[in-house]
Design a protein around this motif. Structure first.
Motif, short mmCIF file in Angstrom:
data_model
loop_
_atom_site.label_atom_id
_atom_site.label_comp_id
_atom_site.label_asym_id
_atom_site.label_seq_id
_atom_site.Cartn_x
_atom_site.Cartn_y
_atom_site.Cartn_z
N SER A 207 -16.53 -48.61 -46.38
CA SER A 207 -16.14 -48.60 -47.79
C SER A 207 -17.32 -48.13 -48.63
O SER A 207 -18.40 -48.69 -48.54
CB SER A 207 -15.69 -50.00 -48.22
OG SER A 207 -15.13 -49.99 -49.51
N ASN A 209 -18.22 -47.42 -52.56
CA ASN A 209 -17.69 -47.83 -53.86
C ASN A 209 -18.61 -47.43 -54.99
O ASN A 209 -19.83 -47.25 -54.78
CB ASN A 209 -17.49 -49.35 -53.87
CG ASN A 209 -16.79 -49.84 -52.60
OD1 ASN A 209 -15.80 -49.26 -52.17
ND2 ASN A 209 -17.34 -50.89 -51.99
N GLY A 235 -13.60 -39.69 -54.93
CA GLY A 235 -12.71 -40.41 -54.04
C GLY A 235 -13.27 -41.68 -53.45
O GLY A 235 -13.13 -41.90 -52.23
N ASP A 237 -13.55 -45.64 -52.31
CA ASP A 237 -12.55 -46.59 -51.85
C ASP A 237 -12.23 -47.62 -52.92
O ASP A 237 -11.07 -48.02 -53.08
CB ASP A 237 -13.05 -47.30 -50.59
CG ASP A 237 -13.29 -46.32 -49.46
OD1 ASP A 237 -12.32 -45.86 -48.85
OD2 ASP A 237 -14.48 -46.00 -49.21
N ARG A 238 -13.27 -48.03 -53.63
CA ARG A 238 -13.11 -49.02 -54.71
C ARG A 238 -13.96 -48.61 -55.89
O ARG A 238 -14.97 -47.91 -55.75
CB ARG A 238 -13.53 -50.41 -54.24
CG ARG A 238 -12.75 -50.94 -53.05
CD ARG A 238 -13.32 -52.27 -52.56
NE ARG A 238 -12.65 -52.71 -51.34
CZ ARG A 238 -12.99 -53.80 -50.64
NH1 ARG A 238 -14.01 -54.55 -51.05
NH2 ARG A 238 -12.33 -54.13 -49.55
N THR A 280 -5.22 -45.81 -62.16
CA THR A 280 -3.91 -46.09 -61.56
C THR A 280 -3.13 -44.80 -61.34
O THR A 280 -2.41 -44.68 -60.34
CB THR A 280 -3.11 -47.08 -62.42
OG1 THR A 280 -3.01 -46.59 -63.78
CG2 THR A 280 -3.78 -48.45 -62.45
N GLY A 283 -4.01 -43.24 -58.01
CA GLY A 283 -3.67 -43.93 -56.77
C GLY A 283 -4.41 -45.20 -56.51
O GLY A 283 -4.33 -45.76 -55.40
N TYR A 284 -5.13 -45.72 -57.51
CA TYR A 284 -5.84 -46.98 -57.36
C TYR A 284 -5.01 -48.12 -57.94
O TYR A 284 -4.36 -47.97 -58.97
CB TYR A 284 -7.19 -46.92 -58.08
CG TYR A 284 -8.18 -45.98 -57.44
CD1 TYR A 284 -9.08 -46.43 -56.47
CD2 TYR A 284 -8.21 -44.63 -57.77
CE1 TYR A 284 -9.98 -45.56 -55.86
CE2 TYR A 284 -9.11 -43.75 -57.18
CZ TYR A 284 -9.98 -44.22 -56.23
OH TYR A 284 -10.86 -43.36 -55.63
N ASP A 285 -5.05 -49.27 -57.28
CA ASP A 285 -4.45 -50.48 -57.81
C ASP A 285 -5.49 -51.21 -58.66
O ASP A 285 -6.67 -51.28 -58.29
CB ASP A 285 -3.99 -51.40 -56.69
CG ASP A 285 -2.71 -50.93 -56.02
OD1 ASP A 285 -2.21 -49.85 -56.39
OD2 ASP A 285 -2.22 -51.65 -55.12
N LEU A 294 -8.03 -48.33 -53.73
CA LEU A 294 -6.95 -47.51 -53.22
C LEU A 294 -5.83 -48.39 -52.70
O LEU A 294 -6.07 -49.48 -52.16
CB LEU A 294 -7.45 -46.58 -52.13
CG LEU A 294 -8.41 -45.46 -52.60
CD1 LEU A 294 -9.01 -44.74 -51.40
CD2 LEU A 294 -7.70 -44.47 -53.53
N ASP A 296 -4.03 -48.58 -50.16
CA ASP A 296 -4.03 -49.07 -48.78
C ASP A 296 -5.30 -49.83 -48.42
O ASP A 296 -5.48 -50.27 -47.28
CB ASP A 296 -3.84 -47.91 -47.80
CG ASP A 296 -4.94 -46.85 -47.91
OD1 ASP A 296 -5.77 -46.95 -48.84
OD2 ASP A 296 -4.95 -45.93 -47.07
N ASP A 297 -6.20 -50.02 -49.39
CA ASP A 297 -7.41 -50.80 -49.17
C ASP A 297 -7.03 -52.27 -48.98
O ASP A 297 -6.09 -52.77 -49.61
CB ASP A 297 -8.35 -50.65 -50.37
CG ASP A 297 -9.70 -51.31 -50.16
OD1 ASP A 297 -10.67 -50.59 -49.88
OD2 ASP A 297 -9.79 -52.55 -50.30
#
Length: 455
Positions: A207, A209, A235, A237-238, A280, A283-285, A294, A296-297
Motif C-alpha cells: 500500500s 498512500n 493512483g 491506494d489510500r 469519490t 473510485g475512492y470510498d 480504493l 477494493d482496498d
C-alpha cells in the motif's frame, strides 16, 4: 458523491473547538497524577493475557527542518549523534517495558511516525528495527507502516525500507502549489514526490498512500483542484486529507504562518467538499472522517461491512487489543488505560537515564468511559450508532447523550433507522460535532486551546 448544500449559518454554528477523537476520553482529560506505577500496573495487566496481540508505535521526532504549519511533536537537527542518543533512550525504554509485557509478544501492527522517520540513516533504521525484533515477535504479514518525507526520500531509500520489512508507506504531500508550499515552509517539487511514489510502487509495498492538508494559506478552489488531480493521477491506494489546525498558541512554529492568508471557514469547508467529490468520482470510498481508499482496498471493504477500527495510528482493519507507544510524547492504550510519555526531549531522556519510565499523564478508563468510547469509535469509523449496544438499562446519562445525537435528525445530519442512528451524507461533514454529543467530559475541556475547530 453529489455535493451537499451547507449554509454559511450552519458552518458558523458548527465550527467550534472540539476533539478529533483519536481517543476517548481525550488527552486534556488525562491526569498528571497518573504515573510510572500506574503504567507498570497496566503492563502487568497485559502480561497476564499473553495470547493478546500488540500494536506498537515508535515516535521519531527528528526533521531536517521544522515546517511552519506542522502540528506534530517534532524537532529539527543536523547532527546524527542527536538521533543516536535518542535511540539509546528508546532502547532503554524497551529494555524496561518489553520484559514487563512478557517474552517477545506478538506484534500485528507496527508504525514509525514523527517527525520524519526517513530522516534516520540506514544504520540507525537498521538498529531500531533490530531492537524491535529482539523485543517482540513482529508479524511480517501484519501492518508494518512508515511515514516518509519525499524531500528526503530516494528510490534507494524506498528499496531499503521495503527490505527492512515495511509493507505500507505514506508520503506527505500537503499541497503541490509553490505559493502554498512557500507559505508553510515546505518546498517540495511535485516531480520529486512522483518519483518517490513510483519507486515505492516498484519496490513492492502493498500500500502506497498520500497525505494532503486543506485549509492552508493561499489555497483556493482552483489551486486545490490542481493538487487533487495530480495526486489522483498517481493512483495511491489510500489518501488522507487532513484539516489544518492553526493553533499558534500551542505550536509556536505556526506563528510563521500568515493567518491573513488562511481561507475562511466557509471556503475551507468548500475545499474539503471538493476533495470528497473528486476522490469519490475517481473510485475512492470516503473512509470515516478524512480518509479515502480504493473500493477494493481492505479499509474500504471493512467500512462497508461496518467493522472498521481506529487508533492513534489511524484507521485499521487489524486492531490489536493493546497499543504500546515508544519514544517521546508517545501514547499507549493498553491494560485498561491511556498513558503518555514526556513530550520534552531532554526530560524524556533524563528519566530513562535515571532508570525511570517517563510517563507524564494518563487515564484509567471507567465503565462509562468504555461505553462512550465504543459508541464514539463506531460512529467515527462506521457512521452509525447501534442503539442496543450503546444503551445500558438505567444509564440515564448515556440515554440523554444518544438522544442529543438523534436530535440532529431535524437538520438532516442523521437518520434514526430502527435500532440504529445512521449518519447522512450531510452529517459526515460534521462527524466530530455528533461525537461531541456523547462526550461526558467536554464541558470541562471546551475552553482549552488544544482543540482545533471542527471546520
Amino acid at each position: 458523491m453529489d455535493p451537499v448544500h451547507v449554509t454559511r449559518e450552519q458552518i458558523d454554528r458548527y465550527n467550534k473547538p472540539g476533539p478529533r477523537y483519536t481517543s476517548y476520553p481525550t488527552v486534556p482529560v488525562w491526569s498528571a497524577q497518573f504515573g510510572e506505577s500506574d503504567y507498570r500496573a497496566a503492563l502487568a495487566a497485559v502480561a497476564a493475557r499473553p495470547d493478546e496481540t500488540l500494536s506498537v508505535y515508535v515516535h521519531l521526532p527528528f526533521c531536517a527542518e521544522r515546517c511552519a504549519y506542522c502540528g506534530c511533536n517534532a524537532t529539527s537537527t543536523k547532527h546524527p549523534h542527536v538521533v543516536d542518543a535518542y535511540l539509546d533512550r528508546v532502547e532503554r525504554e524497551l529494555s524496561i517495558v518489553a520484559p514487563l509485557l512478557g517474552e517477545r509478544r506478538r506484534v500485528v501492527q507496527l508504525h514509525w511516525g514523527g517527525g520524519t522517520p526517513n530522516f534516520l540513516s540506514e544504520a540507525q533504521a537498521r538498529r531500531l528495527m533490530a531492537m524491535l525484533d529482539a523485543a517482540f515477535a513482529i508479524d511480517r504479514e501484519g501492518e508494518i507502516a512508515l511515514e516518509m518525507d519525499p524531500r528526503l526520500g530516494s528510490p534507494e531509500q524506498a528499496v531499503f525500507y521495503r527490505e527492512l520489512g515495511f509493507n505500507r508507506v505514506s508520503l506527505g504531500v500537503q499541497d503541490i502549489e509553490p505559493r502554498v508550499q512557500a507559505a508553510i515552509g515546505r518546498i517540495q517539487p511535485f516531480e520529486r514526490t512522483a518519483a518517490l511514489f513510483a519507486a515505492c510502487r516498484a519496490a513492492g509495498y502493498a500500500s502506497v498512500n498520500l497525505d494532503l492538508v486543506y485549509g492552508l494559506p493561499y489555497q483556493s478552489a482552483e489551486s486545490f483542484a490542481r493538487t487533487l488531480d495530480a495526486v489522483i493521477d498517481l493512483g495511491p491506494d489510500r489518501l488522507a486529507c487532513f484539516s489544518y489546525a492553526h493553533l499558534p498558541q500551542a505550536r509556536p512554529n505556526q506563528k510563521r504562518v500568515d493567518a491573513a492568508g488562511l481561507p475562511s471557514p466557509y471556503a475551507k469547508f468548500g475545499l474539503f467538499q471538493q476533495a470528497v467529490q473528486r476522490f469519490t468520482a475517481a473510485g475512492y470510498d470516503w473512509i470515516g472522517m478524512d480518509h479515502f481508499a480504493l473500493a477494493d482496498d481492505e479499509l474500504a471493504v471493512a467500512a462497508r461491512e461496518k467493522r472498521l477500527h481506529r487508533n492513534f495510528m489511524g484507521y485499521t482493519v487489524r486492531p490489536a487489543p493493546h497499543l504500546l507507544g515508544l519514544g517521546m510524547s508517545a501514547i499507549g492504550d493498553l491494560g485498561g488505560c491511556f498513558a503518555q510519555t514526556d513530550a520534552h526531549l531532554g526530560r524524556y531522556q533524563k528519566a530513562l537515564d535515571e532508570g525511570r519510565l517517563p510517563i507524564v499523564r494518563g487515564h484509567w478508563l471507567s465503565a462509562d468511559d468504555r461505553r462512550r468510547r465504543a459508541a464514539i469509535t463506531h460512529l467515527m469509523c462506521n457512521l452509525e450508532l447501534p442503539l442496543s449496544s450503546a444503551l445500558d438499562e438505567g444509564d440515564e446519562a448515556m440515554v440523554e447523550a444518544i438522544e442529543r445525537v438523534a436530535a440532529h435528525a431535524e437538520e438532516g445530519l442523521v437518520e434514526v433507522d430502527g435500532e440504529r442512528i445512521v449518519v447522512t451524507d450531510l452529517g459526515r461533514f460534521f462527524l466530530r460535532n455528533l461525537c461531541m454529543e456523547l462526550d461526558a467530559y467536554l464541558a470541562r475541556t471546551a475552553e482549552r486551546p488544544l482543540f482545533s475547530r471542527t471546520i
